[in-house]
Write a protein that holds these residues in place. Structure first.
Motif, PDB file in Angstrom:
ATOM      1  N   TYR A   1       0.882  -1.308  -0.190  1.00  0.00           N
ATOM      2  CA  TYR A   1       0.367   0.080  -0.092  1.00  0.00           C
ATOM      3  C   TYR A   1       0.668   1.161  -0.341  1.00  0.00           C
ATOM      4  CZ  TYR A   1      -3.632  -3.398   1.524  1.00  0.00           C
ATOM      5  OH  TYR A   1      -4.621  -4.635   1.456  1.00  0.00           O
ATOM      6  N   SER A   2       1.294   1.628  -1.096  1.00  0.00           N
ATOM      7  CA  SER A   2       2.203   2.734  -0.896  1.00  0.00           C
ATOM      8  C   SER A   2       1.708   4.373  -0.802  1.00  0.00           C
ATOM      9  CB  SER A   2       2.652   2.751  -2.819  1.00  0.00           C
ATOM     10  OG  SER A   2       1.891   2.569  -4.218  1.00  0.00           O
ATOM     11  N   ALA A   3       0.542   4.181  -1.077  1.00  0.00           N
ATOM     12  CA  ALA A   3      -0.382   5.583  -0.508  1.00  0.00           C
ATOM     13  C   ALA A   3      -0.217   6.010   0.866  1.00  0.00           C
ATOM     14  CB  ALA A   3      -1.885   5.311  -0.838  1.00  0.00           C
ATOM     15  N   LEU A   4       0.609   4.764   1.668  1.00  0.00           N
ATOM     16  CA  LEU A   4       0.715   4.742   3.349  1.00  0.00           C
ATOM     17  C   LEU A   4       2.105   5.831   3.919  1.00  0.00           C
ATOM     18  CD1 LEU A   4      -0.372   1.149   5.269  1.00  0.00           C
ATOM     19  CD2 LEU A   4      -1.424   3.669   5.107  1.00  0.00           C
ATOM     20  N   ARG A   5       2.852   5.159   2.388  1.00  0.00           N
ATOM     21  CA  ARG A   5       4.209   6.309   2.632  1.00  0.00           C
ATOM     22  C   ARG A   5       4.400   7.724   3.026  1.00  0.00           C
ATOM     23  NH1 ARG A   5       8.507   3.505   1.568  1.00  0.00           N
ATOM     24  NH2 ARG A   5       8.317   1.154   0.395  1.00  0.00           N
ATOM     25  N   ASN A   6       3.127   8.412   2.219  1.00  0.00           N
ATOM     26  CA  ASN A   6       3.111   9.890   2.417  1.00  0.00           C
ATOM     27  C   ASN A   6       2.458  10.318   3.614  1.00  0.00           C
ATOM     28  OD1 ASN A   6       4.299  10.561  -0.027  1.00  0.00           O
ATOM     29  ND2 ASN A   6       2.659  10.551  -0.912  1.00  0.00           N
ATOM     30  N   GLU A   7       1.547   9.110   4.003  1.00  0.00           N
ATOM     31  CA  GLU A   7       0.859   9.118   5.638  1.00  0.00           C
ATOM     32  C   GLU A   7       2.002   8.539   6.849  1.00  0.00           C
ATOM     33  OE1 GLU A   7      -2.544  10.870   7.461  1.00  0.00           O
ATOM     34  OE2 GLU A   7      -2.238  10.598   5.034  1.00  0.00           O
ATOM     35  N   VAL A   8       2.430   7.543   6.985  1.00  0.00           N
ATOM     36  CA  VAL A   8       3.348   7.478   7.997  1.00  0.00           C
ATOM     37  C   VAL A   8       4.475   7.269   7.866  1.00  0.00           C
ATOM     38  CG1 VAL A   8       0.705   5.568   8.353  1.00  0.00           C
ATOM     39  CG2 VAL A   8       3.147   5.263   6.925  1.00  0.00           C
ATOM     40  N   LEU A   9       4.858   7.382   6.993  1.00  0.00           N
ATOM     41  CA  LEU A   9       6.460   8.307   6.582  1.00  0.00           C
ATOM     42  C   LEU A   9       6.946   9.380   6.935  1.00  0.00           C
ATOM     43  CD1 LEU A   9       7.744   5.462   5.064  1.00  0.00           C
ATOM     44  CD2 LEU A   9       7.618   5.220   6.765  1.00  0.00           C
TER      45      LEU A   9
ATOM     46  N   TYR B   1       1.812   8.086  14.947  1.00  0.00           N
ATOM     47  CA  TYR B   1       0.958   6.665  14.660  1.00  0.00           C
ATOM     48  C   TYR B   1       1.177   5.888  15.506  1.00  0.00           C
ATOM     49  CZ  TYR B   1      -1.610   8.925  10.142  1.00  0.00           C
ATOM     50  OH  TYR B   1      -1.382  10.013   9.223  1.00  0.00           O
ATOM     51  N   PHE B   2       0.018   5.436  16.355  1.00  0.00           N
ATOM     52  CA  PHE B   2       0.539   4.900  17.641  1.00  0.00           C
ATOM     53  C   PHE B   2       0.345   3.153  15.836  1.00  0.00           C
ATOM     54  CE2 PHE B   2      -1.305   7.869  19.559  1.00  0.00           C
ATOM     55  CZ  PHE B   2      -0.404   7.766  21.122  1.00  0.00           C
ATOM     56  N   ILE B   3       1.444   2.421  17.146  1.00  0.00           N
ATOM     57  CA  ILE B   3       1.209   0.741  16.710  1.00  0.00           C
ATOM     58  C   ILE B   3       1.745  -0.359  18.115  1.00  0.00           C
ATOM     59  CG2 ILE B   3       3.035  -0.760  15.603  1.00  0.00           C
ATOM     60  CD1 ILE B   3       4.947   1.428  14.834  1.00  0.00           C
ATOM     61  N   MET B   4       0.177  -0.884  17.764  1.00  0.00           N
ATOM     62  CA  MET B   4      -0.835  -1.868  19.355  1.00  0.00           C
ATOM     63  C   MET B   4      -0.260  -3.297  18.606  1.00  0.00           C
ATOM     64  SD  MET B   4      -1.171   1.029  20.904  1.00  0.00           S
ATOM     65  CE  MET B   4      -2.436   0.471  21.816  1.00  0.00           C
ATOM     66  N   VAL B   5      -0.415  -3.484  19.490  1.00  0.00           N
ATOM     67  CA  VAL B   5      -0.479  -5.555  19.335  1.00  0.00           C
ATOM     68  C   VAL B   5      -1.315  -6.073  19.740  1.00  0.00           C
ATOM     69  CG1 VAL B   5       0.303  -7.349  19.643  1.00  0.00           C
ATOM     70  CG2 VAL B   5       2.078  -5.829  18.501  1.00  0.00           C
ATOM     71  N   GLN B   6      -2.754  -6.611  19.677  1.00  0.00           N
ATOM     72  CA  GLN B   6      -3.178  -7.329  20.481  1.00  0.00           C
ATOM     73  C   GLN B   6      -2.597  -8.259  21.037  1.00  0.00           C
ATOM     74  OE1 GLN B   6      -6.845  -7.246  18.007  1.00  0.00           O
ATOM     75  NE2 GLN B   6      -8.254  -7.963  20.344  1.00  0.00           N
ATOM     76  N   ARG B   7      -2.728  -8.454  21.902  1.00  0.00           N
ATOM     77  CA  ARG B   7      -2.539  -9.959  22.591  1.00  0.00           C
ATOM     78  C   ARG B   7      -3.667 -10.786  23.849  1.00  0.00           C
ATOM     79  NH1 ARG B   7       3.741  -8.608  23.886  1.00  0.00           N
ATOM     80  NH2 ARG B   7       4.275  -9.067  22.524  1.00  0.00           N
ATOM     81  N   GLY B   8      -4.428 -10.958  22.199  1.00  0.00           N
ATOM     82  CA  GLY B   8      -5.365 -11.563  23.316  1.00  0.00           C
ATOM     83  C   GLY B   8      -6.898 -10.507  23.162  1.00  0.00           C
ATOM     84  N   SER B   9      -7.405  -9.588  24.092  1.00  0.00           N
ATOM     85  CA  SER B   9      -8.580  -8.677  24.760  1.00  0.00           C
ATOM     86  C   SER B   9      -7.684  -7.757  24.881  1.00  0.00           C
ATOM     87  CB  SER B   9      -8.938  -9.017  25.534  1.00  0.00           C
ATOM     88  OG  SER B   9      -8.445  -9.512  26.957  1.00  0.00           O
ATOM     89  N   ASP B  10      -6.221  -8.002  25.121  1.00  0.00           N
ATOM     90  CA  ASP B  10      -5.684  -6.673  25.614  1.00  0.00           C
ATOM     91  C   ASP B  10      -4.184  -5.867  24.052  1.00  0.00           C
ATOM     92  OD1 ASP B  10      -5.647  -7.281  28.222  1.00  0.00           O
ATOM     93  OD2 ASP B  10      -4.002  -8.130  28.459  1.00  0.00           O
ATOM     94  N   TYR B  11      -4.302  -4.617  24.087  1.00  0.00           N
ATOM     95  CA  TYR B  11      -3.776  -4.146  22.723  1.00  0.00           C
ATOM     96  C   TYR B  11      -2.561  -3.247  23.874  1.00  0.00           C
ATOM     97  CZ  TYR B  11      -7.609  -4.026  20.069  1.00  0.00           C
ATOM     98  OH  TYR B  11      -8.271  -4.661  18.967  1.00  0.00           O
ATOM     99  N   ILE B  12      -1.554  -3.725  23.550  1.00  0.00           N
ATOM    100  CA  ILE B  12       0.129  -3.179  24.298  1.00  0.00           C
ATOM    101  C   ILE B  12       0.633  -2.397  23.042  1.00  0.00           C
ATOM    102  CG2 ILE B  12       2.159  -4.030  24.413  1.00  0.00           C
ATOM    103  CD1 ILE B  12       0.488  -6.953  25.204  1.00  0.00           C
TER     104      ILE B  12
END
Length: 108
Positions: free
Chosen positions: A55-63, A73-84
């Motif tokens: 998705y090259s359109a993301l480059r201009n948005e998130v970089l 931009y938050f990068i979260m990992v969902q582990r079970g019902s938790d977001y970290i």
């Protein structure tokens, strides 16, 4: 072992979920990124680089202007019902889903 659904050639598929306006930008709510099952560990950055290839359109948005991930931009990992909240150098674990959350906007 990495999260996953095994596909052709014994690849693992990592789920990445887009939140907010990022869904509109890429045209999907989520995507599965195939990863070679021969890799013992995989970092968040590796998966996100694969997302940016698709998705090259993301480059201009998130970089940022230097080509680095815009940390608003938050990068979260969902582990079970938790977001970290994670960093680009964190390792994905079995059962994790990466969630990309844009910065909150608004005001009075």
């Amino acid at each position: 072992m990495l999260q996953g659904t095994y596909g052709a050639n014994n690849n693992v598929k990592i789920k990445v979920v887009f939140r907010g306006h990022l869904r509109d930008l890429v045209g999907v709510d989520e995507v599965y990124i195939p990863i070679s099952s021969h890799q013992k560990t995989i970092k968040v950055k590796y998966v996100l680089d694969k997302v940016l290839e698709l998705y090259s359109a993301l480059r201009n948005e998130v970089l940022d202007s230097s080509g680095n991930w815009d940390m608003s931009y938050f990068i979260m990992v969902q582990r079970g019902s938790d977001y970290i909240q994670v960093t680009l150098d964190d390792v994905i674990r079995d059962g994790d889903t990466i969630v990309i959350v844009p910065p909150a906007v608004g005001g009075f």
